[in-house]
Design a protein around this motif. Structure first.
Motif, PDB file in Angstrom:
ATOM      1  N   GLU A 176       0.830  -1.205   0.000  1.00 27.89           N
ATOM      2  CA  GLU A 176       0.000   0.000   0.000  1.00 27.89           C
ATOM      3  C   GLU A 176       0.866   1.257   0.000  1.00 27.89           C
ATOM      4  O   GLU A 176       0.572   2.246  -0.684  1.00 27.89           O
ATOM      5  CB  GLU A 176      -0.937   0.009   1.212  1.00 27.89           C
ATOM      6  N   ARG A 177       1.965   1.220   0.752  1.00 31.99           N
ATOM      7  CA  ARG A 177       2.843   2.391   0.818  1.00 31.99           C
ATOM      8  C   ARG A 177       3.577   2.595  -0.509  1.00 31.99           C
ATOM      9  O   ARG A 177       3.717   3.720  -0.990  1.00 31.99           O
ATOM     10  CB  ARG A 177       3.821   2.225   1.977  1.00 31.99           C
ATOM     11  N   VAL A 178       4.031   1.505  -1.100  1.00 35.86           N
ATOM     12  CA  VAL A 178       4.710   1.610  -2.396  1.00 35.86           C
ATOM     13  C   VAL A 178       3.722   2.060  -3.474  1.00 35.86           C
ATOM     14  O   VAL A 178       4.069   2.841  -4.366  1.00 35.86           O
ATOM     15  CB  VAL A 178       5.363   0.258  -2.771  1.00 35.86           C
ATOM     16  N   LEU A 179       2.477   1.588  -3.376  1.00 36.86           N
ATOM     17  CA  LEU A 179       1.444   1.971  -4.339  1.00 36.86           C
ATOM     18  C   LEU A 179       1.218   3.485  -4.322  1.00 36.86           C
ATOM     19  O   LEU A 179       1.057   4.114  -5.376  1.00 36.86           O
ATOM     20  CB  LEU A 179       0.149   1.233  -4.016  1.00 36.86           C
ATOM     21  N   ALA A 180       1.215   4.081  -3.147  1.00 36.16           N
ATOM     22  CA  ALA A 180       1.037   5.537  -3.043  1.00 36.16           C
ATOM     23  C   ALA A 180       2.176   6.267  -3.750  1.00 36.16           C
ATOM     24  O   ALA A 180       1.958   7.254  -4.459  1.00 36.16           O
ATOM     25  CB  ALA A 180       0.958   5.947  -1.576  1.00 36.16           C
ATOM     26  N   TRP A 181       3.399   5.786  -3.564  1.00 38.46           N
ATOM     27  CA  TRP A 181       4.540   6.392  -4.257  1.00 38.46           C
ATOM     28  C   TRP A 181       4.451   6.170  -5.764  1.00 38.46           C
ATOM     29  O   TRP A 181       4.819   7.048  -6.558  1.00 38.46           O
ATOM     30  CB  TRP A 181       5.849   5.816  -3.719  1.00 38.46           C
ATOM     31  N   ALA A 182       3.967   5.005  -6.166  1.00 37.41           N
ATOM     32  CA  ALA A 182       3.847   4.709  -7.600  1.00 37.41           C
ATOM     33  C   ALA A 182       2.896   5.686  -8.271  1.00 37.41           C
ATOM     34  O   ALA A 182       3.158   6.157  -9.388  1.00 37.41           O
ATOM     35  CB  ALA A 182       3.360   3.268  -7.799  1.00 37.41           C
ATOM     36  N   ARG A 183       1.785   6.003  -7.600  1.00 33.68           N
ATOM     37  CA  ARG A 183       0.847   6.974  -8.161  1.00 33.68           C
ATOM     38  C   ARG A 183       1.519   8.336  -8.326  1.00 33.68           C
ATOM     39  O   ARG A 183       1.347   9.014  -9.345  1.00 33.68           O
ATOM     40  CB  ARG A 183      -0.382   7.102  -7.268  1.00 33.68           C
ATOM     41  N   THR A 184       2.269   8.744  -7.312  1.00 39.52           N
ATOM     42  CA  THR A 184       2.951  10.041  -7.377  1.00 39.52           C
ATOM     43  C   THR A 184       3.968  10.070  -8.507  1.00 39.52           C
ATOM     44  O   THR A 184       4.063  11.046  -9.264  1.00 39.52           O
ATOM     45  CB  THR A 184       3.649  10.325  -6.030  1.00 39.52           C
ATOM     46  N   LEU A 185       4.736   8.992  -8.647  1.00 41.19           N
ATOM     47  CA  LEU A 185       5.764   8.939  -9.687  1.00 41.19           C
ATOM     48  C   LEU A 185       5.153   8.937 -11.078  1.00 41.19           C
ATOM     49  O   LEU A 185       5.659   9.594 -12.003  1.00 41.19           O
ATOM     50  CB  LEU A 185       6.634   7.695  -9.484  1.00 41.19           C
ATOM     51  N   LEU A 186       4.044   8.206 -11.257  1.00 37.60           N
ATOM     52  CA  LEU A 186       3.405   8.180 -12.576  1.00 37.60           C
ATOM     53  C   LEU A 186       2.783   9.516 -12.920  1.00 37.60           C
ATOM     54  O   LEU A 186       2.798   9.931 -14.084  1.00 37.60           O
ATOM     55  CB  LEU A 186       2.346   7.068 -12.633  1.00 37.60           C
ATOM     56  N   THR A 187       2.230  10.201 -11.926  1.00 32.54           N
ATOM     57  CA  THR A 187       1.712  11.541 -12.167  1.00 32.54           C
ATOM     58  C   THR A 187       2.828  12.467 -12.622  1.00 32.54           C
ATOM     59  O   THR A 187       2.672  13.248 -13.571  1.00 32.54           O
ATOM     60  CB  THR A 187       1.061  12.098 -10.883  1.00 32.54           C
ATOM     61  N   ALA A 188       3.993  12.369 -11.956  1.00 33.54           N
ATOM     62  CA  ALA A 188       5.139  13.190 -12.346  1.00 33.54           C
ATOM     63  C   ALA A 188       5.633  12.815 -13.736  1.00 33.54           C
ATOM     64  O   ALA A 188       6.016  13.690 -14.535  1.00 33.54           O
ATOM     65  CB  ALA A 188       6.257  13.026 -11.322  1.00 33.54           C
ATOM     66  N   TYR A 189       5.626  11.528 -14.052  1.00 33.46           N
ATOM     67  CA  TYR A 189       6.064  11.059 -15.371  1.00 33.46           C
ATOM     68  C   TYR A 189       5.153  11.599 -16.476  1.00 33.46           C
ATOM     69  O   TYR A 189       5.628  12.114 -17.504  1.00 33.46           O
ATOM     70  CB  TYR A 189       6.059   9.534 -15.385  1.00 33.46           C
ATOM     71  N   ASP A 190       3.844  11.499 -16.254  1.00 37.21           N
ATOM     72  CA  ASP A 190       2.898  12.042 -17.233  1.00 37.21           C
ATOM     73  C   ASP A 190       3.071  13.544 -17.378  1.00 37.21           C
ATOM     74  O   ASP A 190       3.018  14.102 -18.479  1.00 37.21           O
ATOM     75  CB  ASP A 190       1.456  11.715 -16.810  1.00 37.21           C
ATOM     76  N   GLY A 191       3.283  14.226 -16.228  1.00 38.85           N
ATOM     77  CA  GLY A 191       3.496  15.666 -16.272  1.00 38.85           C
ATOM     78  C   GLY A 191       4.753  16.029 -17.028  1.00 38.85           C
ATOM     79  O   GLY A 191       4.791  17.025 -17.763  1.00 38.85           O
ATOM     80  N   LEU A 192       5.821  15.224 -16.854  1.00 44.38           N
ATOM     81  CA  LEU A 192       7.074  15.482 -17.558  1.00 44.38           C
ATOM     82  C   LEU A 192       6.893  15.358 -19.068  1.00 44.38           C
ATOM     83  O   LEU A 192       7.380  16.194 -19.842  1.00 44.38           O
ATOM     84  CB  LEU A 192       8.139  14.498 -17.068  1.00 44.38           C
TER      85      LEU A 192
END
Length: 297
Positions: free
Chosen positions: A62-78
């Motif tokens: 669950e904790r890694v999943l939260a980070w994964a969402r943040t990283l993918l949002t940043a990736y899409d934003g990039l």
């Protein structure tokens, strides 16, 4: 670790099923399972509780999943930022909105789509508090919410007017002779309302209490659509925003203005002041300002 592994993890959370997650990601189930095990090996953590089928995520998962969402949002934003720097306005604009407001969000979405056909939109119904939190965490780009507790050091705001209210009813079940209703006249009418805690509901409750009235709604929901369904079924009437066209949803719906009825705080469109803030967000915010801000603002 790579982006695809994070996408597989999020797809599994969305579908709660290995086979459906693989289908969503256009890979085979063995490929998805193998890549997720490789992610677990790299992190030296068990992320997924497995039996004969998917059983959920571990606490670490669950904790890694939260980070994964943040990283993918940043990736899409990039990716969107790179395109925007090249003169293209592309990507997804994430907009959080309170459920009931006098601003029809399509008044913003439609001109943006017409001007920037490569844009995509994600519209989310949220409370003002959730919108502020989503903007702060970079999980939203723009927010449409109430401005009574906004820290302008942290957010730029396009201030709109407060939301005027009327009574939405179905003419097959309810008729009113007067041109404008009073709060007193609503006290004995069967009402459907948003659930307690929503800002719009609080404004309605304040208006009743200030007049010594205490109505008891026969139906409560956090869904605007369900309230409209209840009105159309003749179960109740509902206090809704004026001038957003709800009465045009079918031939039997009518909207009656309520005297002195408006929300306690003005609405506004918000954007986070701090980085990261994409060129896409900034451009859409300026477009919103040109659409909604007064000519002399």
């Amino acid at each position: 670790m790579d982006i695809k592994q994070l996408k597989f993890l999020i797809a599994l959370d969305k579908t709660r099923h290995f086979g459906k997650a693989a289908e969503l990601c256009h890979v085979t189930q063995p490929t998805l399972s193998m890549r997720l095990r490789a992610l677990e090996d790299e992190l030296n953590l068990v992320l997924v509780a497995r039996g004969q089928r998917f059983e959920g995520f571990t606490e670490a998962g669950e904790r890694v999943l939260a980070w994964a969402r943040t990283l993918l949002t940043a990736y899409d934003g990039l990716q969107a930022e790179a395109a925007n720097c090249s003169g293209q306005l592309v990507g997804k604009l994430r907009i959080g909105m309170v459920p009931l407001a006098s601003l029809n969000p399509m008044a913003l979405v439609k001109p943006l789509i017409q001007q920037y056909p490569e844009l995509h939109f994600e519209l989310l119904s949220m409370s003002s508090e959730q919108i502020i939190d989503g903007l702060s965490r970079n999980q939203l780009d723009l927010g449409l919410c109430y401005l009574d507790h906004i820290n302008t050091d942290h957010f730029e705001a396009i201030e709109l007017t407060s939301t005027s209210m009327g009574l939405l009813h179905d003419a097959r079940f309810f008729q009113f002779d007067q041109a404008e209703l009073t709060w007193e006249s609503l006290n004995d009418i069967p009402l459907g309302m948003l659930t307690r805690g929503m800002h719009y509901r609080q404004s309605i409750a304040l208006s009743f209490r200030s007049r010594g009235l205490d109505p008891h709604p026969i139906l409560e929901s956090d869904s605007t659509f369900q309230l409209i369904q209840a009105v159309s079924a003749g179960i109740c009437c509902a206090i809704m925003p004026l001038q957003v066209g709800m009465e045009a949803l079918n031939d039997n719906l009518r909207m009656m203005p309520i005297s002195g009825a408006h929300t306690a705080a003005p609405m506004g469109i918000l954007m986070r002041r701090t980085e990261p803030r994409s060129a896409l967000t900034e451009k859409c915010f300026e477009e919103a300002r040109s659409i909604f801000a007064p000519p002399d603002a």
